[in-house]
Write a protein that holds these residues in place. Structure first.
Motif, mmCIF file in Angstrom:
data_model
loop_
_atom_site.group_PDB
_atom_site.id
_atom_site.type_symbol
_atom_site.label_atom_id
_atom_site.label_comp_id
_atom_site.label_asym_id
_atom_site.label_seq_id
_atom_site.Cartn_x
_atom_site.Cartn_y
_atom_site.Cartn_z
ATOM 1 N N ASN A 1 0.824 -1.212 0.000
ATOM 2 C CA ASN A 1 0.000 0.000 0.000
ATOM 3 C C ASN A 1 0.854 1.255 0.000
ATOM 4 O O ASN A 1 0.577 2.198 -0.749
ATOM 5 C CB ASN A 1 -0.965 0.005 1.191
ATOM 6 C CG ASN A 1 -2.191 -0.823 0.922
ATOM 7 O OD1 ASN A 1 -2.639 -0.949 -0.217
ATOM 8 N ND2 ASN A 1 -2.742 -1.415 1.969
ATOM 9 N N MET B 1 2.366 1.673 -3.453
ATOM 10 C CA MET B 1 1.389 2.154 -4.427
ATOM 11 C C MET B 1 1.090 3.634 -4.207
ATOM 12 O O MET B 1 0.932 4.387 -5.164
ATOM 13 C CB MET B 1 0.099 1.338 -4.367
ATOM 14 C CG MET B 1 0.232 -0.087 -4.862
ATOM 15 S SD MET B 1 0.804 -0.202 -6.569
ATOM 16 C CE MET B 1 2.479 -0.792 -6.297
ATOM 17 N N ASP B 2 1.041 4.073 -2.945
ATOM 18 C CA ASP B 2 0.838 5.499 -2.653
ATOM 19 C C ASP B 2 1.998 6.324 -3.209
ATOM 20 O O ASP B 2 1.791 7.389 -3.808
ATOM 21 C CB ASP B 2 0.711 5.732 -1.147
ATOM 22 C CG ASP B 2 -0.582 5.189 -0.560
ATOM 23 O OD1 ASP B 2 -1.537 4.920 -1.325
ATOM 24 O OD2 ASP B 2 -0.625 5.023 0.684
ATOM 25 N N ALA C 1 1.752 6.441 -7.033
ATOM 26 C CA ALA C 1 0.691 7.355 -7.472
ATOM 27 C C ALA C 1 1.132 8.800 -7.332
ATOM 28 O O ALA C 1 0.951 9.610 -8.259
ATOM 29 C CB ALA C 1 -0.585 7.097 -6.670
ATOM 30 N N ASP C 2 1.719 9.151 -6.221
ATOM 31 C CA ASP C 2 2.185 10.518 -5.988
ATOM 32 C C ASP C 2 3.260 10.906 -7.014
ATOM 33 O O ASP C 2 3.221 11.992 -7.592
ATOM 34 C CB ASP C 2 2.724 10.642 -4.558
ATOM 35 C CG ASP C 2 3.181 12.044 -4.237
ATOM 36 O OD1 ASP C 2 2.364 12.986 -4.365
ATOM 37 O OD2 ASP C 2 4.364 12.209 -3.862
ATOM 38 N N ARG D 1 1.846 11.367 -10.581
ATOM 39 C CA ARG D 1 1.154 12.651 -10.701
ATOM 40 C C ARG D 1 2.142 13.803 -10.869
ATOM 41 O O ARG D 1 1.888 14.742 -11.617
ATOM 42 C CB ARG D 1 0.266 12.884 -9.489
ATOM 43 C CG ARG D 1 -1.000 12.086 -9.540
ATOM 44 C CD ARG D 1 -1.995 12.508 -8.452
ATOM 45 N NE ARG D 1 -3.158 11.650 -8.534
ATOM 46 C CZ ARG D 1 -3.308 10.523 -7.835
ATOM 47 N NH1 ARG D 1 -2.379 10.126 -6.981
ATOM 48 N NH2 ARG D 1 -4.399 9.792 -7.986
ATOM 49 N N ALA E 1 -5.047 -1.032 -8.255
ATOM 50 C CA ALA E 1 -4.505 -0.232 -7.146
ATOM 51 C C ALA E 1 -4.343 1.228 -7.557
ATOM 52 O O ALA E 1 -4.593 2.139 -6.760
ATOM 53 C CB ALA E 1 -3.172 -0.812 -6.678
ATOM 54 N N LEU E 2 -3.946 1.464 -8.796
ATOM 55 C CA LEU E 2 -3.815 2.847 -9.273
ATOM 56 C C LEU E 2 -5.186 3.488 -9.487
ATOM 57 O O LEU E 2 -5.364 4.678 -9.187
ATOM 58 C CB LEU E 2 -2.977 2.895 -10.553
ATOM 59 C CG LEU E 2 -1.495 2.567 -10.363
ATOM 60 C CD1 LEU E 2 -0.770 2.534 -11.705
ATOM 61 C CD2 LEU E 2 -0.819 3.548 -9.410
ATOM 62 N N LYS F 1 -7.767 2.838 -7.736
ATOM 63 C CA LYS F 1 -8.204 3.121 -6.367
ATOM 64 C C LYS F 1 -7.589 4.432 -5.857
ATOM 65 O O LYS F 1 -8.167 5.100 -5.003
ATOM 66 C CB LYS F 1 -7.807 1.953 -5.452
ATOM 67 C CG LYS F 1 -8.240 2.071 -4.025
ATOM 68 C CD LYS F 1 -7.816 0.854 -3.223
ATOM 69 C CE LYS F 1 -8.085 1.049 -1.757
ATOM 70 N NZ LYS F 1 -7.578 -0.058 -0.951
ATOM 71 N N ARG F 2 -6.465 4.801 -6.422
ATOM 72 C CA ARG F 2 -5.789 6.028 -6.017
ATOM 73 C C ARG F 2 -6.129 7.206 -6.924
ATOM 74 O O ARG F 2 -5.444 8.219 -6.926
ATOM 75 C CB ARG F 2 -4.286 5.778 -5.943
ATOM 76 C CG ARG F 2 -3.940 4.956 -4.692
ATOM 77 C CD ARG F 2 -2.617 4.259 -4.779
ATOM 78 N NE ARG F 2 -2.335 3.563 -3.534
ATOM 79 C CZ ARG F 2 -2.869 2.375 -3.201
ATOM 80 N NH1 ARG F 2 -3.697 1.750 -4.014
ATOM 81 N NH2 ARG F 2 -2.569 1.804 -2.049
#
Length: 148
Positions: free
Chosen positions: A80, A83-84, A87-88, A91, A122-123, A125-126
């Protein structure tokens, strides 16, 4: 190395940084750009042993390279948080400069299609849209390979 890069440019191949250090990877990309290489990728930029920081990935993108993010196994305790971070970082770089892959196929891990599907989920979800996911998982890899 310069001779190999010239062969990559001459034959329209992809220059991948492999498991080079961030500094070495950027040197390869700079030389690739200088020699006219059209397709370049930073191989799993956030994973060991590469571990590029955001500024290095942004420079690589400015040089014309795609930044690869690999889902790998999502079964670990760190999945998790990883994945966070992905994602950050995506972006901050922009999906137009990123590609997604699984880096799976090893014994004991999910099968590549299953693991890749979980990575894409997972992406999503983010907060990534279907069009962003499609760009990073289909369109950008297609451009990297010269398919579109």
């Amino acid at each position: 190395v310069k001779q190999v890069i010239s062969l990559i440019a001459k034959n329209g191949l992809v220059l991948a940084t492999g498991h080079s250090s961030p500094e070495e990877g950027l040197m390869l990309l700079r030389e690739g750009r200088a020699q006219g290489v059209e397709r370049m990728v930073v191989t799993h930029a956030l994973m060991a042993p590469v571990l590029m920081n955001l500024q290095q990935m942004q420079e690589a993108a400015r040089l014309g390279a795609f930044i690869e993010f690999v889902g790998g196994s999502l079964a670990g305790n760190d999945a998790n948080a990883r994945m966070d971070t992905f994602a950050d970082t995506i972006r901050k770089i922009g999906p137009e400069f990123c590609i997604l892959s699984s880096d799976l196929g090893q014994r004991g891990n999910a099968l590549p299609p299953d693991g890749f599907g979980a990575f894409l989920a997972a992406l999503r979800k983010r907060g990534f849209s279907d069009s962003e996911i499609a760009r990073m998982s289909k369109q950008n890899p297609g451009r990297l390979l010269g398919l579109n």
